[in-house]
Scaffold this motif. Structure first.
Motif, short mmCIF file in Angstrom:
data_model
loop_
_atom_site.label_atom_id
_atom_site.label_comp_id
_atom_site.label_asym_id
_atom_site.label_seq_id
_atom_site.Cartn_x
_atom_site.Cartn_y
_atom_site.Cartn_z
N LEU A 126 -60.70 103.46 58.01
CA LEU A 126 -61.41 104.72 57.82
C LEU A 126 -62.59 104.58 56.85
CD1 LEU A 126 -61.43 107.74 58.58
CD2 LEU A 126 -60.01 108.15 56.56
N GLU A 127 -62.41 103.79 55.81
CA GLU A 127 -63.47 103.63 54.81
C GLU A 127 -64.74 103.08 55.44
OE1 GLU A 127 -60.37 102.71 54.45
OE2 GLU A 127 -59.70 104.08 52.85
N ASP A 128 -64.61 102.21 56.44
CA ASP A 128 -65.78 101.64 57.11
C ASP A 128 -66.60 102.72 57.82
OD1 ASP A 128 -64.86 99.12 56.34
OD2 ASP A 128 -63.77 98.83 58.23
N ALA A 129 -65.92 103.74 58.34
CA ALA A 129 -66.60 104.78 59.12
C ALA A 129 -67.54 105.62 58.27
CB ALA A 129 -65.57 105.67 59.81
N ARG A 130 -67.35 105.62 56.94
CA ARG A 130 -68.24 106.39 56.06
C ARG A 130 -69.68 105.87 56.11
NH1 ARG A 130 -64.26 105.69 51.71
NH2 ARG A 130 -62.79 107.43 51.70
N ASN A 131 -69.85 104.65 56.57
CA ASN A 131 -71.19 104.07 56.61
C ASN A 131 -72.02 104.55 57.80
OD1 ASN A 131 -70.67 102.37 54.34
ND2 ASN A 131 -69.53 100.98 55.68
N PHE A 132 -71.40 105.32 58.69
CA PHE A 132 -72.06 105.70 59.94
C PHE A 132 -72.09 107.22 60.11
CE2 PHE A 132 -69.89 101.60 60.54
CZ PHE A 132 -71.01 100.78 60.74
N SER A 133 -73.03 107.70 60.90
CA SER A 133 -73.13 109.13 61.17
C SER A 133 -72.04 109.54 62.16
CB SER A 133 -74.51 109.48 61.73
OG SER A 133 -74.80 108.71 62.89
N VAL A 134 -71.41 110.67 61.87
CA VAL A 134 -70.28 111.16 62.67
C VAL A 134 -70.57 112.59 63.11
CG1 VAL A 134 -67.78 111.48 62.79
CG2 VAL A 134 -68.74 109.74 61.25
N GLY A 135 -70.42 112.87 64.39
CA GLY A 135 -70.65 114.21 64.90
C GLY A 135 -69.36 115.02 64.95
N VAL A 136 -69.38 116.22 64.39
CA VAL A 136 -68.21 117.09 64.38
C VAL A 136 -68.59 118.51 64.78
CG1 VAL A 136 -67.03 115.74 62.60
CG2 VAL A 136 -68.49 117.67 61.94
N THR A 137 -67.58 119.30 65.12
CA THR A 137 -67.77 120.72 65.39
C THR A 137 -67.58 121.50 64.10
OG1 THR A 137 -66.93 120.41 67.63
CG2 THR A 137 -66.96 122.66 66.78
N ARG A 138 -68.46 122.43 63.85
CA ARG A 138 -68.47 123.15 62.58
C ARG A 138 -67.12 123.80 62.27
NH1 ARG A 138 -72.60 124.69 59.63
NH2 ARG A 138 -74.06 124.31 61.35
N ASP A 139 -66.60 123.50 61.08
CA ASP A 139 -65.40 124.12 60.50
C ASP A 139 -64.11 123.81 61.24
OD1 ASP A 139 -66.89 125.23 58.48
OD2 ASP A 139 -67.02 127.21 59.39
N GLN A 144 -63.32 119.34 58.48
CA GLN A 144 -62.66 119.51 57.19
C GLN A 144 -62.03 118.20 56.71
OE1 GLN A 144 -60.02 122.69 58.21
NE2 GLN A 144 -61.57 124.27 58.02
N TYR A 145 -61.43 117.48 57.63
CA TYR A 145 -60.76 116.22 57.28
C TYR A 145 -61.76 115.20 56.76
CZ TYR A 145 -58.34 111.76 57.93
OH TYR A 145 -57.81 110.50 57.74
N LEU A 146 -62.85 114.99 57.48
CA LEU A 146 -63.82 113.98 57.08
C LEU A 146 -64.52 114.35 55.77
CD1 LEU A 146 -65.31 113.06 60.57
CD2 LEU A 146 -63.65 111.76 59.21
N GLN A 147 -64.82 115.63 55.59
CA GLN A 147 -65.39 116.07 54.32
C GLN A 147 -64.44 115.75 53.17
OE1 GLN A 147 -66.38 120.27 54.89
NE2 GLN A 147 -68.54 119.77 54.71
N GLY A 148 -63.15 116.02 53.40
CA GLY A 148 -62.15 115.75 52.38
C GLY A 148 -61.99 114.28 52.07
N LYS A 149 -62.38 113.43 53.01
CA LYS A 149 -62.30 111.98 52.81
C LYS A 149 -63.60 111.39 52.27
CE LYS A 149 -58.07 111.24 54.11
NZ LYS A 149 -57.07 110.66 53.18
N GLY A 150 -64.52 112.26 51.87
CA GLY A 150 -65.75 111.79 51.24
C GLY A 150 -66.86 111.37 52.18
N PHE A 151 -66.78 111.76 53.45
CA PHE A 151 -67.85 111.42 54.39
C PHE A 151 -69.09 112.28 54.08
CE2 PHE A 151 -64.55 109.25 56.43
CZ PHE A 151 -65.01 108.53 57.52
N THR A 152 -70.24 111.65 54.05
CA THR A 152 -71.49 112.36 53.76
C THR A 152 -72.47 112.34 54.93
OG1 THR A 152 -72.42 110.36 52.75
CG2 THR A 152 -71.32 111.93 51.28
N LYS A 153 -72.27 111.44 55.88
CA LYS A 153 -73.16 111.34 57.04
C LYS A 153 -72.59 112.11 58.22
CE LYS A 153 -75.01 106.85 55.60
NZ LYS A 153 -75.25 105.43 55.98
N ILE A 154 -72.30 113.38 57.96
CA ILE A 154 -71.69 114.25 58.98
C ILE A 154 -72.79 115.07 59.65
CG2 ILE A 154 -70.14 116.20 59.36
CD1 ILE A 154 -68.42 115.17 57.09
#
Length: 246
Positions: A126-139, A144-154
């Motif tokens: 999972l830590e590796d995925a923080r280096n890449f842009s990830v597409g999610v549906t709002r809220d 919520q999960y990825l934000q909580g895991k410190g992802f910034t390229k959302i």
């Protein structure tokens, strides 16, 4: 004597009055477009929709409507309005106290996917995925999960289909989806699913999908709906319908 007769009559009529009041309640059922909930000829259809309809019918409720919204709007309605039944909502520890839970549709497992030819998108954990842009549906749960895991390229969109198109266009590098959703998005966009590759299973994100009311809904209505849902589930209808491919 007359007062005693009147009191006895009121006691006898009370259950019928409560039932009549309950039957007059209008329930608004809300969710987003998914492989289990979609528009067909201008009406919300799909396996999960059928389960909601049958549950409300068996609860003795006759006045309801079912609507599709962007997920953030559906959540907002359920949290802030009485008698709004949101369905296919993941039951998580963060949401546990925010809703009155009615019944479970199914368990859901999520995976991270990339375009197969994007070999530079290397994810072993999972830590590796923080280096890449990830597409999610709002809220939604994944946001919520990825934000909580410190992802910034959302990259946030209103619908899964928007994220999938961004993945195909190279505008994002990863997308979290259940396998069934991936198959349906490939079909909807006429994309060969062989172009998409699973890189990581999000074990912590696996959750059960429920129907639930917000806290402003009466316990009586929640319990009536729960009893109706359990009747539908008891004869195997819930499991049978949720296994269907739309």
């Amino acid at each position: 004597m007359k007062k005693s007769l009147l009191l006895a009559l009121l006691v006898l009529l009370a259950p019928a009055c409560r039932l009549a009041v309950a039957q007059k309640v209008q329930v608004q059922a809300v969710t987003e477009a998914t492989p289990y909930t979609f528009l067909r000829n201008g009406k919300v259809a799909g396996p999960a929709t059928e389960i909601v309809e049958m549950s409300l019918e068996r609860a003795g409720l006759s006045d309801w409507r079912i609507s599709l919204y962007p997920w953030a709007r559906a959540l907002d309605l359920a949290r802030n309005e009485p008698n709004v039944l949101i369905f296919l909502i993941a039951r998580t520890p963060q949401r546990e106290s925010q809703f009155k839970w009615v019944g479970e549709f199914m368990k859901m497992e999520y995976h991270l996917y990339r375009l197969k030819d994007r070999r530079e998108v290397t994810v072993g954990r999972l830590e590796d995925a923080r280096n890449f842009s990830v597409g999610v549906t709002r809220d939604d749960l994944r946001h919520q999960y990825l934000q909580g895991k410190g992802f910034t390229k959302i990259v946030v969109s209103a619908h899964n289909i928007d994220n999938f198109r961004k993945l195909l266009a190279g505008q994002i590098q990863l997308i979290p989806l259940p396998e069934n959703d991936l198959l349906d998005l490939c079909a909807e966009t006429r994309t060969d699913c062989a172009r998409i590759e699973r890189v990581l299973t999000l074990d912590e994100l696996s959750a059960s999908l429920y129907m639930a009311y917000g806290l402003k809904t009466s316990d009586e209505l929640v319990e009536r709906t729960r009893v109706g849902f359990l009747k539908v589930k008891a004869d195997g209808t819930v499991g049978r319908l949720m296994r269907l491919r739309p």
